[in-house]
Enzyme design. Sequence first.
Site, PDB file in Angstrom:
ATOM      1  N   ASP A  61      54.183  23.228  77.461  1.00  0.00           N
ATOM      2  CA  ASP A  61      55.558  23.739  77.547  1.00  0.00           C
ATOM      3  C   ASP A  61      55.797  24.983  76.696  1.00  0.00           C
ATOM      4  O   ASP A  61      56.957  25.369  76.482  1.00  0.00           O
ATOM      5  CB  ASP A  61      56.530  22.628  77.119  1.00  0.00           C
ATOM      6  CG  ASP A  61      56.749  21.593  78.221  1.00  0.00           C
ATOM      7  OD1 ASP A  61      57.092  22.003  79.343  1.00  0.00           O
ATOM      8  OD2 ASP A  61      56.561  20.394  77.966  1.00  0.00           O
ATOM      9  N   GLU A  66      62.610  29.181  73.869  1.00  0.00           N
ATOM     10  CA  GLU A  66      63.982  28.948  73.410  1.00  0.00           C
ATOM     11  C   GLU A  66      64.088  27.702  72.525  1.00  0.00           C
ATOM     12  O   GLU A  66      64.900  27.649  71.600  1.00  0.00           O
ATOM     13  CB  GLU A  66      64.912  28.760  74.611  1.00  0.00           C
ATOM     14  CG  GLU A  66      66.290  28.267  74.240  1.00  0.00           C
ATOM     15  CD  GLU A  66      67.205  28.135  75.434  1.00  0.00           C
ATOM     16  OE1 GLU A  66      68.127  28.939  75.510  1.00  0.00           O
ATOM     17  OE2 GLU A  66      66.989  27.248  76.274  1.00  0.00           O
ATOM     18  N   ASP A  67      63.254  26.696  72.831  1.00  0.00           N
ATOM     19  CA  ASP A  67      63.379  25.431  72.100  1.00  0.00           C
ATOM     20  C   ASP A  67      62.811  25.497  70.683  1.00  0.00           C
ATOM     21  O   ASP A  67      63.072  24.612  69.875  1.00  0.00           O
ATOM     22  CB  ASP A  67      62.699  24.310  72.903  1.00  0.00           C
ATOM     23  CG  ASP A  67      63.439  24.064  74.202  1.00  0.00           C
ATOM     24  OD1 ASP A  67      64.682  24.039  74.162  1.00  0.00           O
ATOM     25  OD2 ASP A  67      62.789  23.930  75.255  1.00  0.00           O
ATOM     26  N   ARG A 131      66.541  14.999  72.720  1.00  0.00           N
ATOM     27  CA  ARG A 131      65.700  15.921  71.944  1.00  0.00           C
ATOM     28  C   ARG A 131      66.302  16.297  70.584  1.00  0.00           C
ATOM     29  O   ARG A 131      65.581  16.778  69.705  1.00  0.00           O
ATOM     30  CB  ARG A 131      65.479  17.213  72.742  1.00  0.00           C
ATOM     31  CG  ARG A 131      64.808  17.010  74.097  1.00  0.00           C
ATOM     32  CD  ARG A 131      63.377  16.526  73.926  1.00  0.00           C
ATOM     33  NE  ARG A 131      62.734  16.259  75.206  1.00  0.00           N
ATOM     34  CZ  ARG A 131      62.178  17.188  75.973  1.00  0.00           C
ATOM     35  NH1 ARG A 131      62.193  18.446  75.597  1.00  0.00           N
ATOM     36  NH2 ARG A 131      61.606  16.844  77.108  1.00  0.00           N
ATOM     37  N   HIS A 161      69.245  19.288  78.284  1.00  0.00           N
ATOM     38  CA  HIS A 161      69.750  20.024  77.118  1.00  0.00           C
ATOM     39  C   HIS A 161      71.205  20.440  77.331  1.00  0.00           C
ATOM     40  O   HIS A 161      71.667  20.553  78.471  1.00  0.00           O
ATOM     41  CB  HIS A 161      68.939  21.314  76.933  1.00  0.00           C
ATOM     42  CG  HIS A 161      67.555  21.134  76.392  1.00  0.00           C
ATOM     43  ND1 HIS A 161      66.437  21.660  76.997  1.00  0.00           N
ATOM     44  CD2 HIS A 161      67.105  20.498  75.281  1.00  0.00           C
ATOM     45  CE1 HIS A 161      65.368  21.364  76.283  1.00  0.00           C
ATOM     46  NE2 HIS A 161      65.740  20.653  75.241  1.00  0.00           N
ATOM     47  N   CYS A 247      65.519  29.416  78.933  1.00  0.00           N
ATOM     48  CA  CYS A 247      64.432  28.738  78.183  1.00  0.00           C
ATOM     49  C   CYS A 247      63.261  29.626  77.819  1.00  0.00           C
ATOM     50  O   CYS A 247      62.541  29.329  76.873  1.00  0.00           O
ATOM     51  CB  CYS A 247      63.844  27.592  78.997  1.00  0.00           C
ATOM     52  SG  CYS A 247      65.044  26.540  79.719  1.00  0.00           S
TER      53      CYS A 247
HETATM   54  C1  CIR Z   1      60.620  20.025  78.374  1.00  0.00           C
HETATM   55  O1  CIR Z   1      60.899  18.988  78.940  1.00  0.00           O
HETATM   56  O2  CIR Z   1      60.680  20.127  77.162  1.00  0.00           O
HETATM   57  C2  CIR Z   1      60.144  21.211  79.194  1.00  0.00           C
HETATM   58  N1  CIR Z   1      59.395  20.750  80.314  1.00  0.00           N
HETATM   59  C3  CIR Z   1      61.313  22.037  79.649  1.00  0.00           C
HETATM   60  C4  CIR Z   1      62.051  22.680  78.522  1.00  0.00           C
HETATM   61  C5  CIR Z   1      63.146  23.557  78.984  1.00  0.00           C
HETATM   62  N2  CIR Z   1      63.775  24.186  77.899  1.00  0.00           N
HETATM   63  C6  CIR Z   1      65.068  24.427  77.818  1.00  0.00           C
HETATM   64  O3  CIR Z   1      65.839  24.017  78.672  1.00  0.00           O
HETATM   65  N3  CIR Z   1      65.510  25.060  76.740  1.00  0.00           N
END
Ligand code: CIR
Length: 255
Positions: A61, A66-67, A131, A161, A247
């Site tokens: 991922d 962004e995360d 999360r 999210h 993201c």
């Molecule tokens: C996840 O589940 O963490 C990733 N497959 C997708 C993350 C998407 N990120 C976001 O919306 N900020």
Amino acid sequence: MLIAITRAVSDAIGNCELTHLAREPIDVDRAREQHAAYERALETRAGCQIVRAGEAPDLPDSVFVEDAAIVLDEVAIITRPGAASRRAEPAGVATVLQQFRELRHIEAPGTIDGGDVLVCARHVFVGRTSRTNDEGIRQLQRMIAPFGYSVSGVAVRGCLHLKSAATVLAETQLLANPDRIVRDEFPGIDFLLADSREPDAANILKAGDDYLYSSAFPRTREMLERSLTLTVLDMSELAKAEGAMTCCSVVFRAR
Ligand code: CIR
């Protein structure tokens, strides 16, 4: 000058985390083409300088930068992602961010994904999700209160999210899916509502004066285009990994 941190699509993206979607094969070459078009749009339309974090082929991922970080004018917060499989991602993002901001780090047992964090001027809304936990929100609040920011935790329903439910159009205006948030938890905010037939349509990326938006939501797009000029992109392969427009970058002003 705007900076956009991005990161290459991992060879392993097919093993990404999935919460609300069934697994479908992801065409990695196509995902890379879509990601390249996204970077080009950030450069040529939004005027960003792209700064790529080092590739992380073993982290499925890792394209979803962004995360990994929350960047404010004064400081950058390096997150501790809620999914254990994503905990190694922030280090590589921190390496490139340290040239732009002083860094602070969320520590265990706190967790936060940047996708849960909406900055509206000096107030920061944080989604309480699978999360992002209350300890993570408390740590964020302690880190940024000295710079004059207030923080509130908000409920998020039926999606991964907060930014799958609402994103920033302007300092006090959000594009939102009203079924996924509690509007009373956003005092002082005006809402533009995504078309109810397009539940994932509330994710838009504002970068400078430009707005990047997905071609997957034609009804909401038409409504938005009455007042905004959009750069419309096909992000269908990354969407199979539950990634949306915001993201794949962290956009901020260089100092
Ligand atoms: C996840 O589940 O963490 C990733 N497959 C997708 C993350 C998407 N990120 C976001 O919306 N900020």
